[in-house]
Design an enzyme around this catalytic site. Structure first.
Site, short mmCIF file in Angstrom:
data_model
loop_
_atom_site.label_atom_id
_atom_site.label_comp_id
_atom_site.label_asym_id
_atom_site.label_seq_id
_atom_site.Cartn_x
_atom_site.Cartn_y
_atom_site.Cartn_z
N GLY A 29 0.78 -1.25 -0.05
CA GLY A 29 0.44 0.04 -0.05
C GLY A 29 0.78 1.44 -0.22
N SER A 79 36.68 0.77 -26.23
CA SER A 79 36.34 -0.96 -25.26
C SER A 79 36.35 -0.49 -23.97
CB SER A 79 36.93 -1.83 -25.19
OG SER A 79 38.32 -1.90 -25.71
#
Lengths: 618, 310
Positions: free
Chosen positions: A17, A527
């Site tokens: 809730g 890279s």
């Protein structure tokens, strides 16, 4: 009395809730009614309520639940908290999760161990988007029983039609999710209506109050129906005469004499004894931690699964899964993670992200990666086959976590759906002319020279000079350059993090094939991420991967700007440019470092060739 | 461990104590399977007694695959120390005792330095010294989540930095029964196998399993003085009596045990386990009420944990 509570069962549930639904009030109320609050705790609560409470001096139960000083100061709830209370019949463990932005991650964590979920709804507001989200996550995590707590009925005059309307709407979409076992209870957690006792204010409601329902609800019969599964957690070998396999039984039951199969090895045996410190047991069931000895001496280690020989689990190394992402750093297909399932840890790669689910609308959206709190359907591949069941059949043999190999954080949770046949039907084809033969013929040690560094650092120039030198020495080489590969093999890839990972994965695999062919392969790619360079390294045999860091300060590379790309990036015309708006992670322990702000390209190339000669590679 | 084989209820479901026991054993085994050099912090109290009992069960018929560590502050009840040494001998466990040598040299104690400094130096600092010296990468502790607010939010596997600090905002999610035990360099793990047990569970289990505990938990006539509403036991002659203070014999027992000058007794007639459990069920105050180190501020435990206290 002690005797009675001693025999009670355990029920774990989660409350779902938002802050305003009265969730904390409900938990506080349950603790209060179960007399789990002591005088000193109540006194502290009263003084806290006066000081920082939101109920105008009345007891603010939310303060009980918000534990940490950091939270009380900021009025937020950080994390999952566990609360405990007991009745004469049962002990309860409540997972309480906050209702704000980290919600998915926390609720999934809390739901993973829950037998039941209480979904709270504010009667004035009815079914909201977040109610759907709660119901979806509850169904996703395999919780079958739901209590729909229609709270704050006192604020809608305890009207039955409000209750009926909310229940009808909720049941409608809950059915689509496969949630069938729903009990709706109209209540006021603040006043205590229908919490422990049936409320006089709602005579039209004929069902049970919350506490009696939780007390009497039948727990799923633990051992019924499901086949025996026990992941081997630890091999107990105190002396040469005893060899036991310890673990917690994930499902089913086992007796001495039962036939078992070890998965994935496929070996079989029968159970000789069920050993515990309290004496041998005639049988053991789901949920017990035991030690089994077998009639035969077979090879079994941690991570193997012992299973019912007649109904063994599958083993596979490729799966379709649901992935729930829990880290700030996004999930990237192609990157390698550790996967832990049962007692087994293996290397895993997300091979493709199929789609992600909008948790509010259940819509499927195209996805290349997953961000924090996103849920997606993906395919994953492992470095070895593992035993598993579908998550819907068994949480403990079908649920896994993913761990980042650099930070060691738990970055994702996953639910296995099914193994993909693809891997099972494609077998590795052994070749007769292998790498060693290729290398011998060429008289060289095949390897990858991996050049990494910023754009403009000089990687390609240096790689070219190294190749010329090696060619001059009669070596067989190949050069894969980032720009060139992007014109062909990788022309479908862009520059997002996900695409960069895939870019590197492909070129690393190509490099590996070339090494198999006996070549010295120069790979010149920016890279930028350590994780992918490590993945590339792990594809090769030890010693075959030589990482060369072409080290140049960003300012120097930017000043050179041979291709004019830095200027473009600075002007904002080029997104995801390494060094500008995308990170470069420098190697921590490169095999070779050449600094091109103080060396010429020629000097750098000579240094590299010298290294190769020194290490008897050429 | 005299109780007979576990009886499976006819419904096919385990009782809550059986589920808690199985979960704790699973946690203990997981650490032994994955950590390089684990240790169990043994504080001699009832929670440590249960934790040790579970560990003996988890590795049966093998021996305990790790040592016990007691961080002694030199102010524990004498009966605790006697009990500790008896237990170590009876179960043949490797017991290591550490006393902070700096604190000892400076004569640190609760009366001369105050409870806060005493606890910090003799307990928190002593613990860190012992963990560092033993190069332990995982340490079991008997803490439970029902004890205190900040513990309710702590993971079962709780990571500590190289300085032993806890960062509550940076905890790994724990799902199902899967524990990520991977550490970064210098980090260690505190593991709490009793996380999901309550005080009542502990007593019910001690009763069911006939686990030996320190006699101080049972009511008996003991010499006490009353200070600020707290009953302090005069355990030795180091307790400085105030003017006019005369120790009286009263029938008392302890719900929790620690340094005797910092641990309040309660008046009680509970001299058997069933009576203790009855008393617990009727209790109106929490067990930590008798612990003076928690009273400073409601965030006190959180603060201590961040500094490296268990």
């Amino acid at each position: 009395m002690a005797q009675k509570i001693d025999q009670g069962s355990l029920l774990r549930f989660i409350t779902c809730g938002s802050v305003d639904d009265g969730k904390s009030t409900l938990i506080g109320r349950l603790l209060y009614e179960a007399k789990m609050l002591f005088d000193d705790q109540l006194a502290a609560l009263e003084s806290d309520s006066r000081r920082v409470g939101t109920q105008g001096g009345d007891l603010d139960f939310a303060l009980l639940v918000d534990g940490l000083a950091a939270e009380r100061e900021q009025g937020i709830t950080i994390d999952v908290a566990y609360r405990f209370f007991a009745t004469d019949k049962r002990k309860f463990i409540v997972a309480d999760t906050p209702g704000h932005e980290q919600y998915t991650r926390n609720m999934v964590t809390g739901a993973s161990t829950a037998d039941l979920a209480i979904i709270l709804i504010d009667a004035r507001k009815g079914v909201l988007t977040q109610t759907r989200r709660h119901a979806y996550l509850v169904s996703l995590l395999g919780i079958r029983r739901v209590v729909l707590a229609i709270n704050k009925m006192d604020l809608v005059d305890f009207a039955q039609d409000v209750h009926d309307r909310i229940l009808a709407e909720f049941t409608g979409f809950a059915e689509q999710l496969g949630l069938a076992d729903i009990v709706a209870i109209p209540m006021s957690a603040l006043r205590g209506d229908n919490v422990t006792q049936h409320s006089d204010a709602m005579p039209w409601y004929e069902g049970p109050a919350l506490m009696p329902y939780l007390d009497d609800m039948e727990l799923p019969g633990a051992a019924e129906g499901r086949p025996f599964r026990m992941p081997v957690q630890w091999v107990n070998r105190p002396n040469l005469d005893f060899r036991g396999f310890s673990g917690l039984i994930a499902s089913g039951r086992i007796r001495p004499g039962d036939a078992i199969r070890v998965v994935p090895s496929g070996r079989t045996s029968t159970v000789a004894r069920i050993v515990t410190a309290d004496g041998d047991l005639p049988q053991a069931i789901e949920g017990q931690s035991v030690t089994l000895t077998l009639a035969d001496e077979i090879d079994i280690s941690r991570g193997d699964m012992l299973a019912d020989a007649a109904r063994p689990p599958e083993a596979a190394d490729q799966f379709e899964v649901t992935l729930i992402w829990m880290a700030e750093e996004p999930m990237l297909p192609g990157r390698s993670y550790l996967l832990k399932l049962g007692a087994k840890t293996v290397t895993a790669t997300v091979t493709s992200a199929k789609y992600k689910v909008n948790v509010n609308t259940l819509e499927h959206l195209a996805a290349k990666s997953l961000a924090l709190n996103e849920i997606g359907i993906c395919n994953i591949g492992l470095d070895q086959p593992i035993a598993f069941d579908a998550y819907k059949d068994n949480r403990d043999t079908g649920g896994f976590i993913l761990i980042d190999r650099m930070t060691n954080e738990t970055v994702g949770a996953g639910l296995l759906h099914f193994g993909l046949r693809r891997a099972q039907n494609v077998h590795w084809q052994p070749v007769d002319i292998d790498k060693a033969a290729q290398a011998k013929l060429k008289g060289q040690q095949p390897c990858v020279l991996w050049f990494t560094g910023l754009s403009g650092a000089g990687k390609s120039t240096i790689a070219n000079l190294v190749e010329q030198d090696l060619f001059g020495r009669g070596r067989h080489t190949a050069l894969l350059d980032g720009d060139n590969v992007r014109h062909g093999l990788n022309k479908d890839l862009g520059f997002t993090d996900a695409d960069r990972v895939e870019n590197i994965r492909r070129v690393a695999e190509v490099g590996k094939l070339m090494v198999e062919a006996g070549l010295i392969v120069m790979i010149s790619f920016i890279s930028p991420f350590r994780a992918e360079r490590r993945m590339a390294r792990e594809l090769m045999q030890p010693g075959e991967f030589i990482e060369i860091f072409v080290d140049t300060p960003l300012a120097v590379a930017e000043q050179r700007d041979v291709k004019g790309l830095y200027k473009k990036a600075r002007r904002g015309e080029l997104a995801h440019f390494t060094g500008i708006d995308s990170p470069y992670e420098a190697p921590e322990q490169p095999d070779i470092t050449v600094n091109t702000s103080v060396m010429t390209a020629r000097e750098a190339a000579d240094a590299i060739v010298r290294y190769l000669v020194d290490h008897r590679i050429v | 461990m005299q109780s007979g084989p576990i009886q499976i209820p006819s419904t096919g479901a385990l009782t809550h104590l059986q589920r808690l026991e199985a979960e704790s054993i699973h946690i203990l085994r997981e650490v032994v399977a994955e950590a390089e050099n684990p240790v169990m912090l043994y504080s001699i109290g009832k929670d440590s007694a249960v934790m040790l009992h579970l560990a003996l069960k988890a590795f049966f018929p093998g021996k305990l695959p790790f040592p016990l560590l007691h961080v002694d502050t030199t102010w524990k009840f004498r009966e605790m120390i006697q009990f500790r040494d008896r237990i170590a001998e009876r179960f043949g466990v490797d017991l290591r005792v550490h006393i902070n040598p700096d604190g000892l040299a400076q004569g640190v104690g609760p009366f001369t330095h105050g409870s806060e400094i005493h606890t910090h130096i003799m307990k928190t600092e002593g613990l860190k010294q012992a963990l560092d010296a033993g190069r332990f990468d995982a340490a079991f502790g008997g803490a439970r989540r029902d004890e205190e607010k900040s513990r309710a939010k702590e993971r079962i596997f709780s990571f500590r930095s190289a300085q032993h600090r806890w960062d509550p905002k940076h905890q790994r999610p724990e799902l199902w029964r899967l524990y990520n035990t991977r550490k970064n360099k210098g980090e260690s793990i505190r593991v709490f196998p009793l996380s999901n047990w309550t005080e009542l569970d502990i007593w019910l289990y001690i009763h069911r399993e006939s686990i030996p505990i320190v006699p101080l938990y049972f009511a008996k006539e003991r010499p006490v003085v009353e200070r600020d509403g707290t009953l302090l036991m005069v355990d030795d002659d180091r307790l400085p009596l105030k003017a006019g203070e005369v120790p009286q014999l009263r029938r008392v027992r302890f719900r929790t045990l620690g340094c005797y000058p910092l641990t309040g007794a309660i008046e009680s007639d509970a001299d058997t386990l069933p009576k203790i459990i009855e008393e617990m069920l009727a209790a109106t105050s929490s067990e930590r009420q008798g612990r003076m180190i928690d009273k400073d501020a409601s965030a006190s435990m959180e603060q201590k944990k961040q500094e490296g206290y268990f």
